[in-house]
Design a protein around this motif. Structure first.
Motif, short mmCIF file in Angstrom:
data_model
loop_
_atom_site.label_atom_id
_atom_site.label_comp_id
_atom_site.label_asym_id
_atom_site.label_seq_id
_atom_site.Cartn_x
_atom_site.Cartn_y
_atom_site.Cartn_z
N THR A 41 2.12 5.00 0.43
CA THR A 41 1.77 6.13 1.30
C THR A 41 1.25 7.27 0.45
O THR A 41 1.66 7.43 -0.71
CB THR A 41 2.99 6.59 2.11
N VAL A 63 -2.33 4.19 9.31
CA VAL A 63 -3.07 3.38 8.34
C VAL A 63 -3.92 2.37 9.09
O VAL A 63 -3.46 1.72 10.01
CB VAL A 63 -2.12 2.68 7.33
N GLN A 78 6.09 2.42 0.79
CA GLN A 78 4.88 1.62 0.94
C GLN A 78 4.84 1.00 2.34
O GLN A 78 5.87 0.88 3.01
CB GLN A 78 4.85 0.48 -0.09
N GLN A 104 1.99 -5.79 4.30
CA GLN A 104 1.30 -6.64 5.27
C GLN A 104 1.58 -8.10 4.95
O GLN A 104 1.59 -8.49 3.76
CB GLN A 104 -0.21 -6.38 5.20
N MET A 134 0.84 -1.18 0.00
CA MET A 134 0.00 0.00 0.00
C MET A 134 0.88 1.24 0.00
O MET A 134 1.68 1.43 0.93
CB MET A 134 -0.91 0.00 1.23
N THR A 153 -7.61 -1.79 7.17
CA THR A 153 -8.28 -1.90 5.87
C THR A 153 -7.62 -1.01 4.82
O THR A 153 -8.08 -0.95 3.68
CB THR A 153 -9.77 -1.57 5.97
N GLY A 154 -6.55 -0.29 5.21
CA GLY A 154 -5.77 0.44 4.22
C GLY A 154 -6.06 1.92 4.06
O GLY A 154 -5.63 2.51 3.06
N THR A 155 -6.75 2.54 4.99
CA THR A 155 -7.02 3.99 4.91
C THR A 155 -5.91 4.77 5.60
O THR A 155 -5.62 4.54 6.78
CB THR A 155 -8.37 4.33 5.56
N TRP A 186 2.90 -6.15 9.89
CA TRP A 186 2.93 -4.95 9.06
C TRP A 186 4.36 -4.41 9.05
O TRP A 186 5.03 -4.41 10.08
CB TRP A 186 1.97 -3.90 9.62
#
Length: 289
Positions: A3, A34, A283, A286, A1, A37-39, A275
């Motif tokens: 940033t 974060v 990034q 996970q 994911m 769920t990736g927000t 994580w």
């Protein structure tokens, strides 16, 4: 994911009291959050060019982090309010940080060759490492109530009591460069040894065992944490892998999909997954154990 800020160079990461992961963005001069769920949310550090490095959940419900370039210890609430406290010694370059059994935050000062302690009220005390030029980098709370830290350039593992008494134990491996350290589920300390390409174990009495990594490339292991499965998980900065080692020494490795990601630190999230920060890729990764 990825940033939200490009080229953020995330370094430290920890599970927050709010169930999210909190991490430092060394190049973006920010602290990131974060959710599982990736927000993402990002909070700017007030001091320009502070160089936020390591981060830990504090005993006061806030997150505490080191500002390597600015020589500060930062505190951020889960709502994003930042307070900064100056480290007394100039050029301290604070890096690793952890919570001690005394309810204070303890941190490593590689630039000043010291271990620091800061209360949640902001009072700082510093203790000199006996070996000159030891370069203490990472620090963790041990099962014995003391703090344990890595000495990168002296090839040693240090122990400091909450009263400030330091004992040093030389790592027996040749070319030892101990980097990350954590308390294991077996009552011992576990550390990454970048120079020897090993994962090391040391008892609270100072007895060492080393386990060789088998990557074809030089792996340069960095961060290490106790996983939810009773094993230790670590990041291979140059090997671009996430590794797992059981307390009996069995090692397995997982390749990171993004090549050249340069993983640094790793932690267990509230979701039971691992994580980690990908410093060069900017990034957050996970791993499902």
């Amino acid at each position: 994911m990825a940033t939200p800020t490009a080229n953020s160079a995330p370094v430290g990461i920890t599970a927050g009291p709010d169930g999210a992961l909190w991490f430092t963005e060394n190049s973006a001069n920010a602290v990131g959050r974060v959710t599982t769920t990736g927000t993402f949310t990002e909070y700017a550090v007030p001091t320009t060019g502070a160089g936020p490095a390591d981060i830990v959940a504090g005993p006061d419900g806030a997150l505490w982090f080191t500002e390597s370039n600015a020589g500060n210890i930062g505190r951020i609430t889960t709502g994003g309010t930042v307070t900064e406290y100056a480290v007394p010694t100039s050029g301290a370059y604070p890096w690793g940080i952890t919570v001690g059994s005394d309810g204070a935050l303890w941190f490593a000062e590689p630039g000043a060759n010291q271990i620091g302690r800061i209360t949640t009220g902001g009072t700082v005390t510093e203790y000199a490492v006996p070996t000159a030029g030891a370069y203490p980098l990472s620090i963790t709370a041990g099962p014995d109530g003391n703090l344990w830290f890595t000495e990168v350039l002296s090839g040693s593992i240090g122990q400091i009591t909450t009263g400030g008494t330091i004992t040093e134990y030389a790592v027996p491996s040749l070319l030892s460069l101990p980097i990350g350290i954590t308390a294991g589920p077996d009552g011992n300390l576990w550390f990454t040894d970048a120079g020897a390409a090993q994962i090391g174990q040391v008892t609270t009495a100072g007895v060492f065992t080393g386990y060789d990594l088998t990557d074809a490339v030089f792996p340069f292991p960095w961060g290490i944490t106790a996983g939810p499965d009773g094993a230790l998980w670590f990041a291979e900065n140059a090997g671009n892998d996430i590794g797992r080692i059981t307390t009996s020494g069995t090692i397995s490795e997982l390749a990171i999909p993004t090549s050249g990601a340069s993983p640094l630190e790793i932690t267990t999230g509230s979701d039971g997954n691992l994580w980690f920060t990908e410093n060069s890729a900017s990034q957050i990764g996970q791993v499902v154990p």
